[in-house]
Design an enzyme around this catalytic site. Structure first.
Site, short mmCIF file in Angstrom:
data_model
loop_
_atom_site.label_atom_id
_atom_site.label_comp_id
_atom_site.label_asym_id
_atom_site.label_seq_id
_atom_site.Cartn_x
_atom_site.Cartn_y
_atom_site.Cartn_z
N LYS A 128 -27.14 -116.79 -16.75
CA LYS A 128 -27.77 -117.32 -15.51
C LYS A 128 -27.95 -118.84 -15.52
CE LYS A 128 -30.43 -113.37 -13.87
NZ LYS A 128 -31.77 -112.96 -13.45
N ASP B 71 -33.32 -113.93 -6.51
CA ASP B 71 -34.57 -113.35 -7.03
C ASP B 71 -35.78 -113.86 -6.23
OD1 ASP B 71 -33.56 -111.72 -8.97
OD2 ASP B 71 -33.73 -113.20 -10.58
P1 NAP Z 1 -37.18 -114.63 -20.11
O1 NAP Z 1 -36.73 -115.87 -19.41
O2 NAP Z 1 -36.61 -114.28 -21.43
O3 NAP Z 1 -38.80 -114.74 -20.25
C1 NAP Z 1 -39.51 -113.72 -20.92
C2 NAP Z 1 -41.01 -113.94 -20.72
O4 NAP Z 1 -41.67 -112.80 -21.28
C3 NAP Z 1 -41.56 -115.17 -21.42
O5 NAP Z 1 -42.61 -115.71 -20.66
C4 NAP Z 1 -42.08 -114.58 -22.73
O6 NAP Z 1 -43.13 -115.33 -23.32
C5 NAP Z 1 -42.64 -113.26 -22.24
N1 NAP Z 1 -42.75 -112.26 -23.29
C6 NAP Z 1 -41.75 -111.58 -23.91
N2 NAP Z 1 -42.26 -110.72 -24.81
C7 NAP Z 1 -43.61 -110.87 -24.77
C8 NAP Z 1 -44.69 -110.26 -25.46
N3 NAP Z 1 -44.48 -109.30 -26.38
N4 NAP Z 1 -45.94 -110.63 -25.16
C9 NAP Z 1 -46.17 -111.57 -24.21
N5 NAP Z 1 -45.19 -112.21 -23.52
C10 NAP Z 1 -43.93 -111.85 -23.80
O7 NAP Z 1 -36.96 -113.33 -19.21
P2 NAP Z 1 -36.99 -113.26 -17.60
O8 NAP Z 1 -35.62 -113.40 -17.07
O9 NAP Z 1 -38.05 -114.17 -17.11
O10 NAP Z 1 -37.39 -111.71 -17.37
C11 NAP Z 1 -38.68 -111.25 -17.70
C12 NAP Z 1 -38.89 -109.81 -17.22
O11 NAP Z 1 -38.75 -109.73 -15.81
C13 NAP Z 1 -37.89 -108.82 -17.81
O12 NAP Z 1 -38.58 -107.63 -18.10
C14 NAP Z 1 -36.92 -108.59 -16.67
O13 NAP Z 1 -36.32 -107.30 -16.73
C15 NAP Z 1 -37.85 -108.69 -15.47
N6 NAP Z 1 -37.12 -109.08 -14.25
C16 NAP Z 1 -37.11 -108.18 -13.22
C17 NAP Z 1 -36.45 -108.50 -12.06
C18 NAP Z 1 -36.44 -107.52 -10.91
O14 NAP Z 1 -35.61 -107.64 -10.02
N7 NAP Z 1 -37.35 -106.57 -10.89
C19 NAP Z 1 -35.80 -109.74 -11.93
C20 NAP Z 1 -35.84 -110.63 -13.00
C21 NAP Z 1 -36.51 -110.28 -14.17
P3 NAP Z 1 -42.84 -116.52 -24.38
O15 NAP Z 1 -42.53 -117.73 -23.58
O16 NAP Z 1 -44.09 -116.62 -25.14
O17 NAP Z 1 -41.68 -116.05 -25.22
#
Ligand code: NAP
Length: 297
Positions: A71, A107
């Site tokens: 992305k 998104d």
């Molecule tokens: P990302 O850029 O990798 O960011 C992950 C985030 O989750 C960071 O803020 C990270 O915190 C936090 N995190 C991960 N594990 C954690 C834990 N054990 N405890 C606390 N915080 C934790 O990922 P992303 O693209 O933002 O996606 C995040 C989530 O949103 C995923 O589950 C994804 O499937 C979902 N999502 C859903 C949609 C939808 O259409 N429904 C769209 C996009 C994303 P740190 O900074 O501390 O590592």
């Protein structure tokens, strides 16, 4: 599906991509509207991204989605970016005009549309607590600020990432009060009491994970809870919201709505109302977690 010489090809690139539900949603919309299009998953390892984009151009692919891990990396390979994609620094949809490829981030509209459709939430003037500071949080923050949220607090496990996000967006969205804190905010009754919307954009909720000792009892009865995680449909955060009769929704509506927005960018048509979401929910096991007769007051 009757593929012929004139059939337009759409698709998705990611690594891995086999789990993606987008082909199901997009092909259902093409079929329902009788469009001569097919949507194909293309597994592309990170080291092949540039070649893959050249290949998609050369093959005349009409548009494609972009998922993890491409992305951000794809941005340098595109000709133009939409305002949202530029602000977020990530692209999930690419459109094509002749030889020019433009990156979009649907998104943002996916999230705000799901808030409206699934939670009947009015963003304007609202106070939002956003958990997480990754790509999904950036998209949510842009959507919330563009729609006139009064205040957004970003709570992240790694404070430096939350600080960076706020530093990036404070000069852009001067009309909103942007702040950051740690996830300890979830244990702060006074702070929770003043939140109109709690949004989880972290990966917590996937694979049986949960926030420690979460208690949403202090939240106002009118407050809403949104979890971008959609599998499982009832995450621990949503179960806690349900326990306190707070209106809540998972991210299935967002996933469907971002797909609808991408489809419209490529075809200039709107998919039939609710079609993508119903296909998605059927694939996820048929449970519509968004039935707020069950999950709300
Ligand atoms: P990302 O850029 O990798 O960011 C992950 C985030 O989750 C960071 O803020 C990270 O915190 C936090 N995190 C991960 N594990 C954690 C834990 N054990 N405890 C606390 N915080 C934790 O990922 P992303 O693209 O933002 O996606 C995040 C989530 O949103 C995923 O589950 C994804 O499937 C979902 N999502 C859903 C949609 C939808 O259409 N429904 C769209 C996009 C994303 P740190 O900074 O501390 O590592």
């Amino acid at each position: 599906m009757d593929i012929q010489g004139k059939t337009k090809v759409l698709g998705i690139i990611g690594w891995p991509v086999a789990h993606s539900l987008s082909p199901l949603m997009q092909n259902a919309a093409c079929a329902a509207l009788g469009l001569d299009c097919v949507y194909v998953p293309f597994p592309v390892p990170p080291e092949n991204l540039a070649e893959a984009v050249d290949g998609l151009r050369a093959l005349g692919v009409a548009g494609f989605n972009v998922t993890i891990p491409h992305k951000e990396a794809i941005i340098g390979l595109l000709d133009d970016l939409s305002e949202e994609a530029r602000l977020i620094g990530a692209v999930n949809t690419v459109s094509r005009d002749g030889d020019r490829l433009t990156g979009h981030n649907t998104d943002v509209t996916g999230f705000t549309k799901s808030l409206q459709d699934d939670l009947k939430f009015d963003i304007k003037g609202s106070r939002v607590l956003l958990l997480g500071a990754g790509g999904a949080a950036r998209a949510a923050l842009v959507g919330l600020c563009q729609a006139g949220a009064a205040a957004v607090t970003v709570a992240n496990r790694t404070p430096a990432k939350g600080k960076r996000l706020i530093a990036d967006f404070s000069p852009v969205f001067t009309g909103a009060n942007l702040a950051q804190c740690t996830l300890d905010v979830l244990k702060d009754d006074c702070r929770l009491k003043d939140v109109d919307l709690l949004v989880n954009t972290t990966a917590v909720g996937l694979n049986g994970t949960a926030f420690d000792d979460i208690d949403l009892a202090p939240m106002a009865p009118t407050a809403r809870v949104y979890d971008m995680v959609y599998n499982p449909a009832l995450t621990p955060l949503l179960a806690e919201a349900q326990k306190h009769s707070l209106l809540s929704a998972n991210g299935a509506g967002m996933l469907a709505a971002q797909g609808e927005a991408a489809f419209t960018i490529w075809t200039a048509r709107k998919p039939p109302n609710g079609l993508m979401k119903s296909r998605l929910l059927a694939a996820l096991g048929g449970q519509d977690m968004l039935d707020n007769d069950v999950y709300s007051k």
